[in-house]
Write an enzyme that holds these catalytic residues in place. Structure first.
Site, mmCIF file in Angstrom:
data_model
loop_
_atom_site.group_PDB
_atom_site.id
_atom_site.type_symbol
_atom_site.label_atom_id
_atom_site.label_comp_id
_atom_site.label_asym_id
_atom_site.label_seq_id
_atom_site.Cartn_x
_atom_site.Cartn_y
_atom_site.Cartn_z
ATOM 1 N N ASN A 258 -10.027 4.535 3.540
ATOM 2 C CA ASN A 258 -9.964 5.142 2.195
ATOM 3 C C ASN A 258 -10.871 4.456 1.170
ATOM 4 O O ASN A 258 -11.277 5.076 0.190
ATOM 5 C CB ASN A 258 -8.514 5.272 1.700
ATOM 6 N N SER B 251 -1.499 1.479 7.553
ATOM 7 C CA SER B 251 -0.165 2.077 7.439
ATOM 8 C C SER B 251 0.914 1.107 7.923
ATOM 9 O O SER B 251 0.635 0.129 8.621
ATOM 10 C CB SER B 251 -0.130 3.345 8.275
ATOM 11 N N GLU C 248 -1.415 -5.564 4.366
ATOM 12 C CA GLU C 248 -1.553 -4.753 3.147
ATOM 13 C C GLU C 248 -1.252 -3.326 3.569
ATOM 14 O O GLU C 248 -2.119 -2.647 4.111
ATOM 15 C CB GLU C 248 -2.983 -4.860 2.594
ATOM 16 N N CYS D 257 -3.559 3.611 -1.691
ATOM 17 C CA CYS D 257 -2.248 2.986 -1.446
ATOM 18 C C CYS D 257 -1.495 2.843 -2.763
ATOM 19 O O CYS D 257 -0.271 2.941 -2.788
ATOM 20 C CB CYS D 257 -2.421 1.644 -0.762
HETATM 21 P P1 NAP Z 1 -3.856 3.393 9.768
HETATM 22 O O1 NAP Z 1 -3.776 4.567 10.640
HETATM 23 O O2 NAP Z 1 -2.810 2.359 9.886
HETATM 24 O O3 NAP Z 1 -5.308 2.766 10.039
HETATM 25 C C1 NAP Z 1 -5.721 1.564 9.430
HETATM 26 C C2 NAP Z 1 -6.543 0.754 10.419
HETATM 27 O O4 NAP Z 1 -5.683 0.306 11.473
HETATM 28 C C3 NAP Z 1 -7.632 1.566 11.121
HETATM 29 O O5 NAP Z 1 -8.735 0.739 11.362
HETATM 30 C C4 NAP Z 1 -6.981 1.989 12.420
HETATM 31 O O6 NAP Z 1 -7.882 2.294 13.426
HETATM 32 C C5 NAP Z 1 -6.201 0.735 12.747
HETATM 33 N N1 NAP Z 1 -5.083 0.929 13.642
HETATM 34 C C6 NAP Z 1 -4.067 1.800 13.520
HETATM 35 N N2 NAP Z 1 -3.183 1.638 14.522
HETATM 36 C C7 NAP Z 1 -3.663 0.631 15.295
HETATM 37 C C8 NAP Z 1 -3.223 -0.017 16.483
HETATM 38 N N3 NAP Z 1 -2.100 0.341 17.087
HETATM 39 N N4 NAP Z 1 -3.980 -1.011 17.004
HETATM 40 C C9 NAP Z 1 -5.142 -1.371 16.404
HETATM 41 N N5 NAP Z 1 -5.603 -0.804 15.270
HETATM 42 C C10 NAP Z 1 -4.885 0.188 14.724
HETATM 43 O O7 NAP Z 1 -3.922 3.758 8.247
HETATM 44 P P2 NAP Z 1 -4.502 5.089 7.593
HETATM 45 O O8 NAP Z 1 -3.474 6.112 7.698
HETATM 46 O O9 NAP Z 1 -5.840 5.373 8.092
HETATM 47 O O10 NAP Z 1 -4.656 4.561 6.091
HETATM 48 C C11 NAP Z 1 -3.784 4.868 5.114
HETATM 49 C C12 NAP Z 1 -2.647 3.859 4.992
HETATM 50 O O11 NAP Z 1 -3.167 2.610 4.592
HETATM 51 C C13 NAP Z 1 -1.679 4.293 3.908
HETATM 52 O O12 NAP Z 1 -0.365 4.008 4.271
HETATM 53 C C14 NAP Z 1 -2.116 3.453 2.726
HETATM 54 O O13 NAP Z 1 -1.149 3.292 1.742
HETATM 55 C C15 NAP Z 1 -2.473 2.169 3.420
HETATM 56 N N6 NAP Z 1 -3.355 1.341 2.585
HETATM 57 C C16 NAP Z 1 -2.868 0.168 2.082
HETATM 58 C C17 NAP Z 1 -3.653 -0.614 1.244
HETATM 59 C C18 NAP Z 1 -3.151 -1.915 0.665
HETATM 60 O O14 NAP Z 1 -3.955 -2.697 0.195
HETATM 61 N N7 NAP Z 1 -1.859 -2.191 0.672
HETATM 62 C C19 NAP Z 1 -4.944 -0.181 0.925
HETATM 63 C C20 NAP Z 1 -5.402 1.019 1.450
HETATM 64 C C21 NAP Z 1 -4.601 1.771 2.290
HETATM 65 P P3 NAP Z 1 -8.187 3.818 13.858
HETATM 66 O O15 NAP Z 1 -8.832 4.485 12.699
HETATM 67 O O16 NAP Z 1 -9.095 3.645 14.989
HETATM 68 O O17 NAP Z 1 -6.862 4.434 14.189
#
Ligand code: NAP
Length: 463
Positions: free
Chosen positions: A134, A210, A231, A265
Site C-alpha cells: 500500500n 495483515s 506493524e 492501515c
Molecule cells: P498481507 O497480505 O499480510 O501482506 C503483507 C506482506 O506479507 C506481503 O509482502 C505478503 O507477501 C507477505 N505475506 C503474507 N503472508 C505471508 C506468509 N504466510 N509468509 C510470508 N510472507 C507473507 O497484507 P496486505 O493485505 O497486502 O496489506 C494490508 C494489511 O497491512 C492491512 O491489514 C493493513 O492495515 C496492514 N498495514 C499495516 C501497517 C502498519 O504500519 N501497521 C501499514 C500498512 C499496512 P505476498 O504479497 O506475496 O502475499
C-alpha cells in the site's frame, strides 16, 4: 506466490517475475552477512553519505519512482510523488540523527562501587523485512533507513504485486553507494520465511502487513528465537466531539477515509460522531464523499483511485455482504465509478451494534463505519471497542478536552484535529492486534540493535 505487475486501472498484466530459488536465497544470506561484517565497521558519517545519496536520487528522479507506484498499485500520482518525498525525508532524518540516537549512554548508578556503566548500541546482523504494497517505498524506507544506519544489513520480501517498486529500491541503494549485499530485494516464496529466519546470521524480522501474516511470521520468528516487530492492521477511530469545527472536520474525515483509496492501515475507518451534531455531520460527510472524482490515477483531477487489484475490490465487496448478514446497514454514496479498473464505490455502514461482529473488522478500502456517541465517554467506549490499537483522531475546538479523550484511547498514536499522520520524524506503531514494536525515530533504530552494557569496575571495590 507469482510476483507480477498488473495495472489496477487497466487490469492489464504487464510483467511477471519468477520466485527466488533456494540457491539465490542462500547466496543472498551469505552476501548480506559478508556485507554486514564490513558495514558494521563503517562510521556513521559513511552510512549517512549513502542515506543522503538515496534521498537525493529519489528527489531527482521523483517522476520515474512515482510512476512505478501508480502503475503497480494504482495510487493517485500526486500521492505517489508525496510518498517518494516522504521516503527521501526518512533517509535524510537518519543521515542527520543516527549517530546521536545511538550514542553511548552513561548509566546513573546509585553507588560508585557499581562502576562506570555505559550502554552501547551495536548492530547484530541481517534484518528480514516483509512489506506490503500500500506504500511500496515508504514502508521499505521506514525499515532500511534506520537499520542500515545502525549498521545492520537488510533482506526484503516485498508484496507480490509491487515487484518493480521492490527492484527499484534495490537499484536505488546500489546507486547510492551501498556495498553489494547490504540490501537486497528477494522474490522470496512463502517457505523461504522459515529458511531465512532460522539462519543464525539473521537477527530478526520486521513485518508490516495483515494480522494473518503477523500471526504466521511472528510464530516462525518465535520458533527460531528471533526478535520481531509487527506493524499490522488497524481500524482507527475518528472521533468528532460536539464542539468540533464541522466544515474543517468533515474535510479531514473525507480525506482520512479515502486517501490511497482507503487502503491505509491508519485510515479513519470508524467515524464516531457526538449525538448533537451527528445528523449535520453525516449530511456534510456524504456530500463530501459523493463529490470525490474517481478515475485515472495519473489524471491530476482524480481524487478516488482504483483499489490495488480486482481481487482486493472483490474481497472487500464480499466482506461488506458478510457484514450485512450480521445486520449492518449499507448505503452506497455518490455516482457510479468507472467500470474498467478495480474501482470500489464508497459505502457508509451503520447499525454496528454490540452483537454485530462486523464492527470489529478492518475494511481495507472506501467503506466508512459510522457510529453515534452520546457523549465523550461513550465515544471513548466505542473507540476502544476494537481488537486493533493502531492510531486514532479526536476533533474538537477545545484541544485540552481533545488530549483528555486521546489519553483514554488504547492505541499507539492519537492525533487531535488531524487524521493519523505519517511523517519522517514521528514514531509509528500500535498495540493489541495492531502488533508490537515501533518504527521511525529513535524507537525504530533501536529495535534490532544489541543494547550492551559495558561496566568498568574498580578491582578493589568492596564485595
Ligand atoms: P498481507 O497480505 O499480510 O501482506 C503483507 C506482506 O506479507 C506481503 O509482502 C505478503 O507477501 C507477505 N505475506 C503474507 N503472508 C505471508 C506468509 N504466510 N509468509 C510470508 N510472507 C507473507 O497484507 P496486505 O493485505 O497486502 O496489506 C494490508 C494489511 O497491512 C492491512 O491489514 C493493513 O492495515 C496492514 N498495514 C499495516 C501497517 C502498519 O504500519 N501497521 C501499514 C500498512 C499496512 P505476498 O504479497 O506475496 O502475499
Amino acid at each position: 506466490m507469482a510476483y507480477a505487475t498488473t495495472n489496477p486501472y487497466t487490469g492489464e498484466k504487464l510483467k511477471t517475475f519468477p520466485d527466488a530459488t533456494d540457491q539465490e536465497i542462500q547466496t543472498a544470506l551469505t552476501e548480506a552477512y559478508d556485507a554486514f561484517k564490513a558495514w558494521r565497521q563503517t562510521s556513521f558519517a559513511e552510512r549517512a553519505k549513502v542515506m543522503t545519496a538515496a534521498a537525493q536520487i529519489l528527489r531527482r528522479d521523483i517522476d520515474k519512482y512515482a510512476r512505478l507506484i501508480t502503475l503497480e498499485m494504482g495510487k493517485i500520482y500526486a500521492e505517489a510523488k508525496a510518498e517518494t518525498i516522504l521516503s527521501a525525508e526518512i533517509f535524510e532524518y537518519y543521515a542527520a540523527k543516527a549517530e546521536e540516537l545511538l550514542a553511548p549512554e552513561k548509566l546513573p548508578v546509585a553507588n560508585a562501587a557499581e562502576g562506570d556503566a555505559t550502554l552501547i548500541h551495536q548492530p547484530q546482523g541481517i534484518v528480514f523485512a516483509v512489506e506490503p504494497w500500500n506504500f511500496p517505498y515508504y514502508q521499505v524506507a521506514r525499515i532500511i533507513a534506520p537499520q542500515l544506519s545502525a549498521g545492520n544489513t537488510v533482506l526484503l520480501k516485498h508484496a507480490s504485486n509491487v515487484p518493480q517498486c521492490a527492484a527499484a529500491f534495490d537499484t536505488l541503494m546500489q546507486e547510492a553507494g551501498l556495498p553489494k549485499g547490504a540490501f537486497r530485494n528477494l522474490y522470496a516464496a512463502r517457505h523461504h520465511t522459515e529458511v531465512i529466519l532460522s539462519d543464525p546470521r539473521v537477527c530478526g524480522v520486521a513485518l508490516t502487513g495483515s494480522e494473518g501474516a503477523g500471526t504466521i511470521i511472528a510464530g516462525i520468528a518465535a520458533k527460531a528465537l528471533k526478535k520481531s516487530t509487527m506493524e499490522l492492521g488497524g481500524s482507527d477511530a475518528f472521533i468528532v466531539l460536539d464542539d468540533a469545527d464541522l466544515e474543517k472536520t468533515v474535510k479531514w474525515a473525507v480525506f482520512g477515509r479515502h486517501w490511497n483509496a482507503g487502503q491505509v492501515c491508519v485510515s479513519a475507518k470508524r467515524i464516531i460522531v457526538a449525538d448533537a451534531i451527528y445528523d449535520k455531520f453525516v449530511e456534510m460527510y456524504k456530500k463530501g464523499v459523493a463529490a470525490l472524482k474517481a478515475g485515472d490515477p495519473m489524471d491530476p483531477a482524480t481524487q478516488l483511485a482504483p483499489l490495488s487489484s480486482q481481487k482486493a475490490a472483490d474481497d472487500l465487496l464480499a466482506q461488506v455482504e458478510e457484514a450485512k448478514k450480521h445486520g449492518a446497514h449499507v448505503e452506497v454514496i455518490g455516482g457510479p465509478v468507472p467500470e474498467k479498473g478495480a474501482f470500489f464505490r464508497p459505502m457508509l455502514m451503520t447499525n454496528l451494534h454490540k452483537d454485530n461482529a462486523a464492527r470489529l473488522w478492518e475494511f481495507f478500502g472506501p467503506v466508512t463505519q459510522l457510529y453515534r456517541a452520546k457523549d465523550d465517554a461513550d465515544a471513548i467506549r466505542i473507540a476502544n471497542d476494537s481488537p486493533y490499537g493502531l492510531g486514532g483522531a479526536v476533533f474538537t475546538r477545545d484541544t485540552k478536552r481533545g488530549v483528555k479523550v486521546a489519553e483514554q484511547i488504547y492505541t499507539g498514536m492519537v492525533y487531535v484535529n488531524h487524521p493519523t499522520m505519517v511523517k519522517a520524524d514521528l514514531p509509528f506503531g500500535g498495540v493489541a492486534r495492531s502488533g508490537y514494536g515501533r518504527e521511525l525515530i529513535g524507537l525504530g533504530i533501536k529495535e534490532f540493535v544489541n543494547h550492551k552494557l559495558i561496566d568498568v569496575v574498580d578491582i578493589d571495590a568492596p564485595f
